[in-house]
Each structure stands twice: as C-alpha cells, then as structure tokens.
Design a protein around this motif. Structure first.
Motif, PDB file in Angstrom:
ATOM      1  N   HIS A 106      19.221  -2.748   5.613  1.00  0.00           N
ATOM      2  CA  HIS A 106      18.374  -1.649   6.105  1.00  0.00           C
ATOM      3  C   HIS A 106      17.286  -2.184   7.045  1.00  0.00           C
ATOM      4  N   GLU A 107      16.607  -3.258   6.618  1.00  0.00           N
ATOM      5  CA  GLU A 107      15.519  -3.806   7.448  1.00  0.00           C
ATOM      6  C   GLU A 107      16.072  -4.441   8.722  1.00  0.00           C
ATOM      7  N   ASP A 115       0.833  -1.208   0.000  1.00  0.00           N
ATOM      8  CA  ASP A 115       0.000   0.000   0.000  1.00  0.00           C
ATOM      9  C   ASP A 115       0.867   1.257   0.000  1.00  0.00           C
ATOM     10  N   ALA A 116       1.985   1.209   0.740  1.00  0.00           N
ATOM     11  CA  ALA A 116       2.870   2.371   0.856  1.00  0.00           C
ATOM     12  C   ALA A 116       3.907   2.409  -0.270  1.00  0.00           C
ATOM     13  N   ASN A 117       3.855   1.410  -1.162  1.00  0.00           N
ATOM     14  CA  ASN A 117       4.782   1.323  -2.290  1.00  0.00           C
ATOM     15  C   ASN A 117       6.243   1.229  -1.824  1.00  0.00           C
ATOM     16  N   GLY A 118       6.464   0.501  -0.730  1.00  0.00           N
ATOM     17  CA  GLY A 118       7.820   0.310  -0.215  1.00  0.00           C
ATOM     18  C   GLY A 118       8.418  -0.992  -0.709  1.00  0.00           C
ATOM     19  N   VAL A 119       9.736  -1.159  -0.495  1.00  0.00           N
ATOM     20  CA  VAL A 119      10.386  -2.430  -0.838  1.00  0.00           C
ATOM     21  C   VAL A 119      10.694  -3.249   0.405  1.00  0.00           C
ATOM     22  N   GLY A 120      10.492  -2.659   1.586  1.00  0.00           N
ATOM     23  CA  GLY A 120      10.732  -3.412   2.809  1.00  0.00           C
ATOM     24  C   GLY A 120       9.990  -2.781   3.964  1.00  0.00           C
ATOM     25  N   LEU A 121       9.677  -3.604   4.960  1.00  0.00           N
ATOM     26  CA  LEU A 121       9.004  -3.095   6.160  1.00  0.00           C
ATOM     27  C   LEU A 121       9.362  -4.024   7.319  1.00  0.00           C
ATOM     28  N   PHE A 178      10.915  -9.065   9.389  1.00  0.00           N
ATOM     29  CA  PHE A 178      10.672  -8.070   8.342  1.00  0.00           C
ATOM     30  C   PHE A 178      10.231  -8.739   7.060  1.00  0.00           C
ATOM     31  N   VAL A 179       9.621  -7.940   6.201  1.00  0.00           N
ATOM     32  CA  VAL A 179       9.200  -8.399   4.875  1.00  0.00           C
ATOM     33  C   VAL A 179       9.894  -7.494   3.854  1.00  0.00           C
ATOM     34  N   PHE A 180      10.197  -8.047   2.688  1.00  0.00           N
ATOM     35  CA  PHE A 180      10.802  -7.211   1.649  1.00  0.00           C
ATOM     36  C   PHE A 180      10.587  -7.813   0.281  1.00  0.00           C
ATOM     37  N   ARG A 181      10.896  -7.006  -0.728  1.00  0.00           N
ATOM     38  CA  ARG A 181      10.847  -7.458  -2.114  1.00  0.00           C
ATOM     39  C   ARG A 181      11.962  -6.753  -2.867  1.00  0.00           C
ATOM     40  N   VAL A 182      12.369  -7.332  -3.973  1.00  0.00           N
ATOM     41  CA  VAL A 182      13.380  -6.715  -4.828  1.00  0.00           C
ATOM     42  C   VAL A 182      12.746  -6.584  -6.209  1.00  0.00           C
ATOM     43  N   PRO A 183      12.252  -5.384  -6.544  1.00  0.00           N
ATOM     44  CA  PRO A 183      11.581  -5.222  -7.838  1.00  0.00           C
ATOM     45  C   PRO A 183      12.578  -5.390  -8.993  1.00  0.00           C
ATOM     46  N   ARG A 217       9.586 -11.752   0.339  1.00  0.00           N
ATOM     47  CA  ARG A 217      10.210 -12.653   1.315  1.00  0.00           C
ATOM     48  C   ARG A 217       9.900 -12.166   2.716  1.00  0.00           C
ATOM     49  N   VAL A 218       9.569 -13.120   3.580  1.00  0.00           N
ATOM     50  CA  VAL A 218       9.358 -12.840   5.005  1.00  0.00           C
ATOM     51  C   VAL A 218      10.540 -13.461   5.736  1.00  0.00           C
ATOM     52  N   LEU A 219      11.171 -12.721   6.614  1.00  0.00           N
ATOM     53  CA  LEU A 219      12.334 -13.230   7.337  1.00  0.00           C
ATOM     54  C   LEU A 219      12.174 -12.948   8.828  1.00  0.00           C
ATOM     55  N   MET A 220      12.331 -14.000   9.626  1.00  0.00           N
ATOM     56  CA  MET A 220      12.262 -13.852  11.084  1.00  0.00           C
ATOM     57  C   MET A 220      13.591 -14.225  11.714  1.00  0.00           C
TER      58      MET A 220
END
Ligand code: NI
Length: 180
Positions: free
Chosen positions: A144-145, A42-48, A60-65, A81-84
C-alpha cells in the motif's frame, strides 16, 4: 518534531510518481522521517508515505501492530520501520483480499486483493540496506505504501466496489464476509 498536514484524495501530489531519495542520510531527510513518524502516530495510522505529506520522495514509514498480525510466522509485529527507495516484488501466486484504509481517504475502508507474500528491499534511516520477505499485514502495508510512491491509491486497485464504504457503516451493516 512537527505534525505534518496530510494530503487527501483529490490533491494532485497523491497521483504523482515520487523521486528517488538521493541523500538518505541527510539531516533534512532524517527530520522528514521523524515528522512523518509523529504524524502517523498522531493520526493512529499504520503507514505513511512522503507524498501524503506533500513531499514527492520515495520514502515511507510504517508499523505492524501486534494485535493486527495474521498469526503467520512471516507476519510479525514491527514497532517502526523507515524505508527509502524501496523495491517490492510478489513471491508466489497467493493473492488474498484484505481490508485497507488510508490516512488520505479518511473514514473509508475497502477490500483490496494483493499478493499475500512479498519480498522487499530498501534503505533505512541509518543508510543500511534492509531486506525482508513477509506476509499478511506487513506485506499489505508495504504494498500500500509503495503504491503511494507511484501515485496509486488503494481504490485504484479495487475490483468490487460493494466492498468499499464508510468504516462506521460497514461496522453496522456489512454481512460477516464484508465486515472489515
Ligand atoms: Ni495510504
């Protein structure tokens, strides 16, 4: 599914060291991860990272466009990808300056020097161990995440504050080498 409120710089949750996820497969964690994915898109981010949605857990969750990969063979597109409980370590001594933004610091970008190549491991949503060695945006996003889990925001990694500014102004006025 829900879109979560994102903490902005100045909120103390962003400076906290996050706790280990003790129940990676639980319904509560799965719901959190799903909501974080929806919030990131929704926020158009690549990681949160979870602390950014006021949950001090090491997740954290992330993507690499595909359009933002560097062309390096170890910097491939990742849909999601979800990483714990991640562990991240630099590989080699190559450190490069890359522009970063953060959903907790909206409208701004800054250039941060980070290791170009990292190795990481963590647990995915299915409870499987994930390991990877990556470069470029993938490596930058993971660092970063992962920093968010230790209460570190990207400006705290910056050395040259001339390379820090509002995205719109940087696009208008920055010299070619300063341009994000
Ligand atoms: Ni961030």
């Amino acid at each position: 599914m829900a879109i979560l409120k994102i903490a902005r710089m100045g909120h103390p949750v962003l400076l906290q060291k996050a706790e280990v996820v003790s129940d990676p497969g639980s319904e509560e964690i799965r719901r959190l991860a799903r909501d974080m994915i929806e919030t990131m898109h929704d926020a158009n981010g690549v990681g949160l990272a979870a602390p950014q949605v006021h949950v001090p857990l090491r997740l954290f969750v992330f993507r690499v466009p595909p359009e933002r990969t560097s062309g390096d063979p170890d910097d491939q597109a990742v849909e999601l990808r979800v990483l714990m409980n991640p562990e991240v370590e630099p590989v080699g001594s190559d450190v490069r300056l890359r522009w970063e933004g953060c959903l907790s610091i909206p409208g701004l970008r800054g250039a941060v020097a980070r290791p170009w190549r990292v190795r990481y491991r963590g647990i995915d949503l299915e409870g499987n161990e994930v390991t990877a060695e990556v470069t470029g945006l993938h490596a930058g996003v993971v660092q970063h995440e992962n920093d968010h889990l230790d209460g570190i925001l990207y400006p705290m990694r910056m050395r040259d504050f001339r390379l820090f500014g509002f995205t719109e102004e940087l696009a208008r006025f920055a010299t070619p080498e300063q341009r994000p």
